[in-house]
Design a protein around this motif. Structure first.
Motif, PDB file in Angstrom:
ATOM      1  N   ASN A 113      -8.976   9.541  -1.539  1.00  7.79           N
ATOM      2  CA  ASN A 113      -7.600   9.757  -1.976  1.00  7.79           C
ATOM      3  C   ASN A 113      -6.859   8.439  -2.178  1.00  7.79           C
ATOM      4  OD1 ASN A 113      -8.035  12.502  -1.877  1.00  7.79           O
ATOM      5  ND2 ASN A 113      -7.127  12.770   0.146  1.00  7.79           N
ATOM      6  N   LEU A 114      -7.155   7.445  -1.358  1.00  5.24           N
ATOM      7  CA  LEU A 114      -6.548   6.126  -1.536  1.00  5.24           C
ATOM      8  C   LEU A 114      -6.937   5.537  -2.885  1.00  5.24           C
ATOM      9  CD1 LEU A 114      -5.086   3.561  -0.377  1.00  5.24           C
ATOM     10  CD2 LEU A 114      -7.340   2.859   0.474  1.00  5.24           C
ATOM     11  N   HIS A 115      -8.209   5.573  -3.208  1.00  5.78           N
ATOM     12  CA  HIS A 115      -8.707   4.951  -4.428  1.00  5.78           C
ATOM     13  C   HIS A 115      -8.281   5.710  -5.686  1.00  5.78           C
ATOM     14  CE1 HIS A 115     -12.148   3.233  -1.761  1.00  5.78           C
ATOM     15  NE2 HIS A 115     -11.007   2.585  -1.591  1.00  5.78           N
ATOM     16  N   SER A 116      -7.995   6.993  -5.539  1.00  7.43           N
ATOM     17  CA  SER A 116      -7.579   7.784  -6.700  1.00  7.43           C
ATOM     18  C   SER A 116      -6.057   7.907  -6.804  1.00  7.43           C
ATOM     19  CB  SER A 116      -8.216   9.180  -6.637  1.00  7.43           C
ATOM     20  OG  SER A 116      -7.836   9.862  -5.445  1.00  7.43           O
ATOM     21  N   GLY A 117      -5.327   7.150  -5.964  1.00  7.19           N
ATOM     22  CA  GLY A 117      -3.874   7.132  -6.049  1.00  7.19           C
ATOM     23  C   GLY A 117      -3.186   8.327  -5.418  1.00  7.19           C
ATOM     24  N   GLN A 118      -3.907   9.078  -4.589  1.00  4.23           N
ATOM     25  CA  GLN A 118      -3.318  10.273  -3.955  1.00  4.23           C
ATOM     26  C   GLN A 118      -2.857   9.945  -2.532  1.00  4.23           C
ATOM     27  OE1 GLN A 118      -5.615  14.034  -4.812  1.00  4.23           O
ATOM     28  NE2 GLN A 118      -7.118  12.562  -5.627  1.00  4.23           N
ATOM     29  N   ARG A 119      -2.008   8.961  -2.413  1.00  2.00           N
ATOM     30  CA  ARG A 119      -1.535   8.546  -1.083  1.00  2.00           C
ATOM     31  C   ARG A 119      -0.690   9.619  -0.411  1.00  2.00           C
ATOM     32  NH1 ARG A 119      -0.725   4.463  -4.366  1.00  2.00           N
ATOM     33  NH2 ARG A 119       1.504   4.952  -4.513  1.00  2.00           N
ATOM     34  N   GLY A 211       2.209   2.046  -2.585  1.00  2.00           N
ATOM     35  CA  GLY A 211       0.915   1.459  -2.296  1.00  2.00           C
ATOM     36  C   GLY A 211       0.987   0.028  -1.810  1.00  2.00           C
ATOM     37  N   LYS A 212       2.193  -0.500  -1.572  1.00  2.00           N
ATOM     38  CA  LYS A 212       2.349  -1.889  -1.125  1.00  2.00           C
ATOM     39  C   LYS A 212       2.217  -1.976   0.396  1.00  2.00           C
ATOM     40  CE  LYS A 212       5.277  -3.347  -4.988  1.00  2.00           C
ATOM     41  NZ  LYS A 212       6.575  -3.921  -5.405  1.00  2.00           N
ATOM     42  N   TYR A 213       1.345  -2.894   0.824  1.00  2.98           N
ATOM     43  CA  TYR A 213       1.084  -3.076   2.248  1.00  2.98           C
ATOM     44  C   TYR A 213       2.029  -4.122   2.834  1.00  2.98           C
ATOM     45  CZ  TYR A 213      -3.401  -0.664   1.514  1.00  2.98           C
ATOM     46  OH  TYR A 213      -4.374   0.250   1.205  1.00  2.98           O
ATOM     47  N   THR A 214       2.551  -3.830   4.022  1.00  8.53           N
ATOM     48  CA  THR A 214       3.341  -4.802   4.778  1.00  8.53           C
ATOM     49  C   THR A 214       2.694  -4.928   6.153  1.00  8.53           C
ATOM     50  OG1 THR A 214       5.337  -4.014   3.636  1.00  8.53           O
ATOM     51  CG2 THR A 214       5.646  -5.462   5.553  1.00  8.53           C
ATOM     52  N   PRO A 215       1.696  -5.818   6.286  1.00  8.85           N
ATOM     53  CA  PRO A 215       0.933  -5.887   7.534  1.00  8.85           C
ATOM     54  C   PRO A 215       1.714  -6.517   8.679  1.00  8.85           C
ATOM     55  CG  PRO A 215       0.202  -7.591   6.019  1.00  8.85           C
ATOM     56  CD  PRO A 215       1.187  -6.734   5.261  1.00  8.85           C
ATOM     57  N   LEU A 216       1.365  -6.102   9.882  1.00  6.12           N
ATOM     58  CA  LEU A 216       1.908  -6.711  11.093  1.00  6.12           C
ATOM     59  C   LEU A 216       1.093  -7.963  11.395  1.00  6.12           C
ATOM     60  CD1 LEU A 216       3.714  -6.751  13.588  1.00  6.12           C
ATOM     61  CD2 LEU A 216       2.127  -5.189  14.701  1.00  6.12           C
ATOM     62  N   GLN A 217       1.639  -9.114  11.028  1.00  7.93           N
ATOM     63  CA  GLN A 217       0.945 -10.384  11.213  1.00  7.93           C
ATOM     64  C   GLN A 217       1.572 -11.144  12.369  1.00  7.93           C
ATOM     65  OE1 GLN A 217       1.556 -11.871   7.191  1.00  7.93           O
ATOM     66  NE2 GLN A 217      -0.478 -11.204   6.567  1.00  7.93           N
TER      67      GLN A 217
END
Length: 393
Positions: A113-119, A211-217
Motif C-alpha cells: 500500500n505504501l508503494h502504490s500510494g494507498q497511505r 507522504g513526507k517523512y519527518t524523522p525523529l533525529q
C-alpha cells in the motif's frame, strides 16, 4: 543526568505514550504481568500485536512492534541519529513459508500500500522494546519506509538457514516520526476507527496526506565514543569479535592478515566503497590500504580517496595517540582516513581526532561485530568461513 520517566502499572489505561519512557509491568511471574494489554489493548505474545479497527475504513487501528534487541540472527536496530528503525518479520524459524505468519502478512500488505500510494489504509505503528522484567520502553511512532530508501530496498526477503533447513523472512525499514508524545486522546480515537482528528500528531497527518517523512533525529551529545560504546555489548557480538581477533592473531603474519580483513570489513559496511586495495608492505607510506568512496550513480559522480589503517589488538588493549597519529599524518590532500581495530580507541586519541577535526572514521571492535552480524555472519562458523576467504587475490 535526567531520570527516565516511569509510568506505574496502575496508571497504564490512562497513560500517554512518551518517547523513551518506561511502562511498568505487573508483579506476577507469568503473562498476567504483561502491560501492553492494559496500555493498548493488544495481545501478550509475538513481535506484531495488531489492534483490529472496529469500522470498515481499514483493517487495523494500530500495530505494536515489539523487540528485545537481543536476537543475533535477527538484529532489529534503531538508529537514534537518523530515526530509522530496522525490523525483521516473524518467520524466524524453519517450517513455514514467508507469508504464513501474520506479522509478515502485515508487512507485505502495508508496504504494498505504501508503494502504490494507498497511505490512507496504513495504520500507525507503536514501537516498544524490552526492559527489566515485564517493563517496556516506548521508542516512538513509526511509519513504513524511509525518505532516502529505494522502494525496492525498504522491504526485502532474506534467506536464513537453521539445522540445514533454509527459509525466508522479511527485513523492513520504518521511520520513527518526530513525535515526543502520543496522547491518550488519539489512542482512543484510533480505537474507534478515527485516524485524522484534532488529536492526531501533525507529522503523522502530514505523512498520511503527502507522504513526507519527518524523522525523529537525535544528534550525539559528545564527539567521541566511550570504551563501552566502542566494544561489543552482547555475548554474540563478543564471540564474533573474538573469532576475528583469534583468526588474525594466530596467523604467522598477524598484522598483514588483519589488513585484508579490515579492508573487506569497510567494503562490507558500505557498498559505496570501491577499489579498496591493501598496499605493499615495503611501499605502503604508512597506509595499510587505500581506495575510493564513490558518490553519485546517475550522470555525474565523484570518487573520494581514503587511506586505511588496521590494528589487530586484544579487545581489552586500547589504541593510543601514537597509532592514530600515524594515520592522520599520512593523509593526503582531499583524502579521508579509516582506522579499523579489534580493540577501542582511548579517550585522548579519540578526542584529538574529533576536536581537531581530522576526517577519520573509527571502526572499533564493537563496530566490527555489528557489521558482520548485519551482513548475515552471526555464528562462529559463518564468521570463520568469511575470514578464510579474505586475503590476497
Amino acid at each position: 543526568m535526567a531520570e527516565t520517566k516511569l509510568f506505574p502499572y496502575n496508571e497504564l489505561s490512562d497513560a500517554d505514550l512518551v518517547v523513551d519512557a518506561v511502562y511498568e509491568g505487573g508483579d506476577a511471574n507469568n503473562l498476567s504481568a504483561a502491560l501492553l494489554p492494559d496500555l493498548l489493548g493488544v495481545g501478550t505474545g509475538g513481535g506484531f500485536r495488531a489492534k483490529r479497527c472496529p469500522t470498515d475504513s481499514q483493517k487495523y487501528s494500530y500495530v505494536v512492534l515489539y523487540t528485545t534487541f537481543s536476537e543475533p540472527d535477527w538484529p532489529d536496530d534503531l538508529d537514534r541519529e537518523s530515526g530509522i528503525f530496522t525490523y525483521y518479520g516473524d518467520n524466524r524459524d524453519p517450517g513455514s513459508r514467508i507469508h504464513e505468519k501474520d506479522g509478515n502478512k502485515i508487512l507485505r500488505e502495508v508496504f504494498h500500500n505504501l508503494h502504490s500510494g494507498q497511505r490512507q489504509t496504513i495504520p500507525p505503528f507503536f514501537v516498544f522494546t524490552k526492559e527489566e522484567g515485564w517493563n517496556r520502553k516506548f521508542r516512538g511512532l513509526a511509519v513504513p519506509g524511509d525518505r532516502l530508501e529505494n522502494q525496492s530496498e525498504d522491504l526485502v526477503a532474506v534467506w536464513k538457514h537453521n539445522g540445514g533447513d533454509r527459509f525466508q523472512n522479511y527485513k523492513a525499514t520504518f521511520t520513527i516520526l518526530d513525535v515526543d508524545r502520543v496522547s491518550r486522546a488519539w489512542i482512543s480515537d484510533l480505537q474507534e476507527g478515527k485516524f485524522l482528528t484534532e488529536n492526531t500528531p501533525d507529522v503523522w497527518a502530514k505523512w498520511k496526506n503527502t507522504g513526507k517523512y519527518t524523522p525523529l533525529q537525535a544528534d550525539r551529545t559528545k564527539d567521541h565514543r566511550t570504551k563501552v560504546e566502542q566494544l561489543p555489548t552482547t555475548e554474540k557480538e563478543k564471540t564474533i569479535l573474538q573469532t576475528v581477533y583469534s583468526h588474525c592473531k594466530n596467523d604467522s603474519n598477524q598484522s598483514r592478515k588483519f589488513e585484508y580483513v579490515a579492508s573487506a570489513l569497510f567494503e562490507l559496511m558500505d557498498s559505496n566503497v570501491h577499489q579498496s586495495k591493501v598496499t605493499r608492505q615495503s611501499r605502503d607510506g604508512g597506509r595499510d590500504a587505500i581506495g575510493t568512496y564513490h558518490i553519485g550513480s546517475i550522470g555525474d559522480s565523484v570518487d573520494v580517496e581514503f587511506a586505511l589503517e588496521a590494528k589487530c589488538y586484544k579487545p581489552s588493549t586500547g589504541v593510543g595517540v601514537h597509532d592514530t597519529s600515524r594515520l592522520i599524518s599520512r593523509l593526503r590532500h582531499r583524502q579521508f582516513g579509516v582506522f579499523v581495530t579489534t580493540s577501542y580507541v582511548r579517550k585522548s586519541a579519540y578526542e584529538e581526532i574529533k576536536q581537531d577535526g581530522h576526517p577519520v572514521l573509527v571502526l572499533s571492535g564493537g563496530d566490527i561485530a555489528k557489521i558482520l552480524q548485519k551482513n548475515g555472519f552471526t555464528s562462529k562458523a559463518e564468521v570463520k568461513n568469511w575470514l578464510d576467504s579474505q586475503g590476497p587475490a
